[in-house]
Design a protein around this motif. Structure first.
Motif, PDB file in Angstrom:
ATOM      1  N   SER A  47       0.824  -1.205   0.000  1.00 39.06           N
ATOM      2  CA  SER A  47       0.000   0.000   0.000  1.00 39.06           C
ATOM      3  C   SER A  47       0.862   1.260   0.000  1.00 39.06           C
ATOM      4  CB  SER A  47      -0.907   0.013   1.229  1.00 39.06           C
ATOM      5  OG  SER A  47      -1.741   1.155   1.194  1.00 39.06           O
ATOM      6  N   CYS A  48       0.558   2.182  -0.877  1.00 36.41           N
ATOM      7  CA  CYS A  48       1.221   3.484  -0.888  1.00 36.41           C
ATOM      8  C   CYS A  48       1.065   4.121   0.494  1.00 36.41           C
ATOM      9  CB  CYS A  48       0.579   4.366  -1.957  1.00 36.41           C
ATOM     10  SG  CYS A  48       1.326   6.009  -2.068  1.00 36.41           S
ATOM     11  N   SER A  49       2.099   4.814   0.948  1.00 35.51           N
ATOM     12  CA  SER A  49       2.036   5.416   2.288  1.00 35.51           C
ATOM     13  C   SER A  49       1.275   6.736   2.290  1.00 35.51           C
ATOM     14  CB  SER A  49       3.445   5.619   2.846  1.00 35.51           C
ATOM     15  OG  SER A  49       4.160   6.536   2.037  1.00 35.51           O
ATOM     16  N   HIS A  50       0.864   7.222   1.136  1.00 37.64           N
ATOM     17  CA  HIS A  50       0.071   8.453   1.092  1.00 37.64           C
ATOM     18  C   HIS A  50      -1.398   8.138   1.365  1.00 37.64           C
ATOM     19  CE1 HIS A  50      -2.160  11.648  -1.324  1.00 37.64           C
ATOM     20  NE2 HIS A  50      -1.725  12.232  -0.225  1.00 37.64           N
ATOM     21  N   GLU A  51      -1.983   7.322   0.515  1.00 32.57           N
ATOM     22  CA  GLU A  51      -3.323   6.805   0.749  1.00 32.57           C
ATOM     23  C   GLU A  51      -3.257   5.340   0.357  1.00 32.57           C
ATOM     24  OE1 GLU A  51      -6.211   9.125  -1.378  1.00 32.57           O
ATOM     25  OE2 GLU A  51      -5.723  10.948  -0.280  1.00 32.57           O
ATOM     26  N   LYS A  52      -4.301   4.613   0.640  1.00 32.00           N
ATOM     27  CA  LYS A  52      -4.255   3.187   0.284  1.00 32.00           C
ATOM     28  C   LYS A  52      -4.356   3.020  -1.230  1.00 32.00           C
ATOM     29  CE  LYS A  52      -5.975   0.719   4.309  1.00 32.00           C
ATOM     30  NZ  LYS A  52      -4.800  -0.065   4.521  1.00 32.00           N
ATOM     31  N   TRP A  53      -3.308   2.484  -1.822  1.00 27.62           N
ATOM     32  CA  TRP A  53      -3.314   2.221  -3.255  1.00 27.62           C
ATOM     33  C   TRP A  53      -2.299   1.130  -3.498  1.00 27.62           C
ATOM     34  CZ3 TRP A  53      -7.020   3.691  -6.300  1.00 27.62           C
ATOM     35  CH2 TRP A  53      -6.886   3.535  -7.672  1.00 27.62           C
ATOM     36  N   SER A  54      -2.657   0.108  -4.212  1.00 25.64           N
ATOM     37  CA  SER A  54      -1.770  -1.042  -4.378  1.00 25.64           C
ATOM     38  C   SER A  54      -0.618  -0.739  -5.331  1.00 25.64           C
ATOM     39  CB  SER A  54      -2.559  -2.245  -4.891  1.00 25.64           C
ATOM     40  OG  SER A  54      -1.657  -3.297  -5.191  1.00 25.64           O
ATOM     41  N   VAL A  67       6.770   4.519  -8.750  1.00 27.23           N
ATOM     42  CA  VAL A  67       5.844   5.644  -8.859  1.00 27.23           C
ATOM     43  C   VAL A  67       4.433   5.158  -8.557  1.00 27.23           C
ATOM     44  CG1 VAL A  67       4.943   7.447 -10.374  1.00 27.23           C
ATOM     45  CG2 VAL A  67       7.301   6.640 -10.660  1.00 27.23           C
ATOM     46  N   CYS A  68       3.759   5.856  -7.655  1.00 23.66           N
ATOM     47  CA  CYS A  68       2.346   5.579  -7.401  1.00 23.66           C
ATOM     48  C   CYS A  68       1.531   6.438  -8.365  1.00 23.66           C
ATOM     49  CB  CYS A  68       1.982   5.919  -5.955  1.00 23.66           C
ATOM     50  SG  CYS A  68       0.208   5.681  -5.635  1.00 23.66           S
ATOM     51  N   PRO A  69       0.749   5.816  -9.228  1.00 24.03           N
ATOM     52  CA  PRO A  69       0.055   6.593 -10.257  1.00 24.03           C
ATOM     53  C   PRO A  69      -1.136   7.396  -9.736  1.00 24.03           C
ATOM     54  CG  PRO A  69      -0.528   4.297 -10.464  1.00 24.03           C
ATOM     55  CD  PRO A  69       0.518   4.375  -9.389  1.00 24.03           C
ATOM     56  N   LEU A  70      -1.545   7.156  -8.489  1.00 24.05           N
ATOM     57  CA  LEU A  70      -2.740   7.863  -8.021  1.00 24.05           C
ATOM     58  C   LEU A  70      -2.475   9.358  -7.847  1.00 24.05           C
ATOM     59  CD1 LEU A  70      -5.676   7.409  -7.437  1.00 24.05           C
ATOM     60  CD2 LEU A  70      -5.109   6.979  -5.052  1.00 24.05           C
ATOM     61  N   HIS A  71      -1.369   9.709  -7.153  1.00 27.52           N
ATOM     62  CA  HIS A  71      -1.018  11.135  -7.005  1.00 27.52           C
ATOM     63  C   HIS A  71       0.442  11.391  -7.324  1.00 27.52           C
ATOM     64  CE1 HIS A  71      -4.322  10.307  -4.002  1.00 27.52           C
ATOM     65  NE2 HIS A  71      -4.888  11.199  -4.796  1.00 27.52           N
ATOM     66  N   MET A  72       1.083  10.410  -7.966  1.00 29.87           N
ATOM     67  CA  MET A  72       2.447  10.561  -8.493  1.00 29.87           C
ATOM     68  C   MET A  72       3.551  10.675  -7.436  1.00 29.87           C
ATOM     69  SD  MET A  72       1.596  10.050 -11.498  1.00 29.87           S
ATOM     70  CE  MET A  72       3.151  10.180 -12.360  1.00 29.87           C
ATOM     71  N   ALA A  73       3.327  10.112  -6.255  1.00 32.77           N
ATOM     72  CA  ALA A  73       4.436  10.033  -5.303  1.00 32.77           C
ATOM     73  C   ALA A  73       5.485   9.077  -5.867  1.00 32.77           C
ATOM     74  CB  ALA A  73       3.941   9.505  -3.949  1.00 32.77           C
ATOM     75  N   ARG A  74       6.742   9.325  -5.512  1.00 34.39           N
ATOM     76  CA  ARG A  74       7.835   8.466  -5.964  1.00 34.39           C
ATOM     77  C   ARG A  74       8.574   7.947  -4.736  1.00 34.39           C
ATOM     78  NH1 ARG A  74       8.427  10.120 -11.500  1.00 34.39           N
ATOM     79  NH2 ARG A  74      10.260   8.814 -11.779  1.00 34.39           N
ATOM     80  N   LEU A  85       6.649  14.742  -2.665  1.00 39.35           N
ATOM     81  CA  LEU A  85       5.278  14.812  -2.162  1.00 39.35           C
ATOM     82  C   LEU A  85       4.352  14.209  -3.213  1.00 39.35           C
ATOM     83  CD1 LEU A  85       5.368  18.424  -0.695  1.00 39.35           C
ATOM     84  CD2 LEU A  85       5.431  16.262   0.585  1.00 39.35           C
ATOM     85  N   PRO A  86       3.174  13.725  -2.814  1.00 41.59           N
ATOM     86  CA  PRO A  86       2.560  13.903  -1.503  1.00 41.59           C
ATOM     87  C   PRO A  86       2.978  12.864  -0.453  1.00 41.59           C
ATOM     88  CG  PRO A  86       1.002  12.824  -2.934  1.00 41.59           C
ATOM     89  CD  PRO A  86       2.216  13.112  -3.764  1.00 41.59           C
ATOM     90  N   ALA A  87       3.794  11.893  -0.787  1.00 47.74           N
ATOM     91  CA  ALA A  87       4.188  10.904   0.223  1.00 47.74           C
ATOM     92  C   ALA A  87       5.268  11.486   1.121  1.00 47.74           C
ATOM     93  CB  ALA A  87       4.689   9.638  -0.456  1.00 47.74           C
TER      94      ALA A  87
HETATM   95  S1  FES Z   1      -2.073   7.168  -2.949  1.00 47.45           S
HETATM   96 FE1  FES Z   1      -0.050   6.998  -3.721  1.00 47.45          FE
HETATM   97  S2  FES Z   1       0.484   9.067  -4.089  1.00 47.45           S
HETATM   98 FE2  FES Z   1      -1.474   9.235  -3.231  1.00 47.45          FE
END
Ligand code: FES
Length: 107
Positions: A47-54, A67-74, A85-87
């Motif tokens: 899970s991404c540490s920003h919000e839950k996203w696999s 890269v998390c594609p939901l809000h582009m944290a790296r 940011l946002p992580a």
């Molecule tokens: S949930 Fe991964 S960057 Fe927001």
């Protein structure tokens, strides 16, 4: 220091099951296994540490970064540390062992 008494070594897949640049989710969705473009394996929290996203099913690998594609944290694949940011919280990382062309994750 690792607590070897409670560590669990689980078979993830065969080396060839994950092509460079791909990720997969393990352990009922808790762990993501990644194969960097140079062929190296890494394991992080799924899970991404920003919000839950696999990150195992949706994360994208770019060089040594995840890269998390939901809000582009790296994140740095090796350390799990957030690179932008946002992580702001590092992903947990796990040791990966290769034995006989099989990939194991120690958690
Ligand atoms: S949930 Fe991964 S960057 Fe927001």
């Amino acid at each position: 220091m690792e607590d070897t008494q409670t560590m669990k070594r689980q078979l993830a897949c065969a080396v060839d099951d994950l092509t460079p640049g791909e990720s997969m989710t393990l352990d009922g969705g808790q762990i993501a296994l990644h194969r960097a473009e140079d062929g190296t394996f890494f394991a992080t929290a799924d899970s991404c540490s920003h919000e839950k996203w696999s990150l195992g099913s949706e994360g994208e690998i770019e060089g040594s970064e995840l890269v998390c594609p939901l809000h582009m944290a790296r994140f740095d694949l090796a350390s799990g540390k957030p690179l932008c940011l946002p992580a702001t919280i590092a992903l947990a990382t796990y040791r990966v062992e290769i034995d006989d062309d099989q990939v194991y994750v120690v958690s």
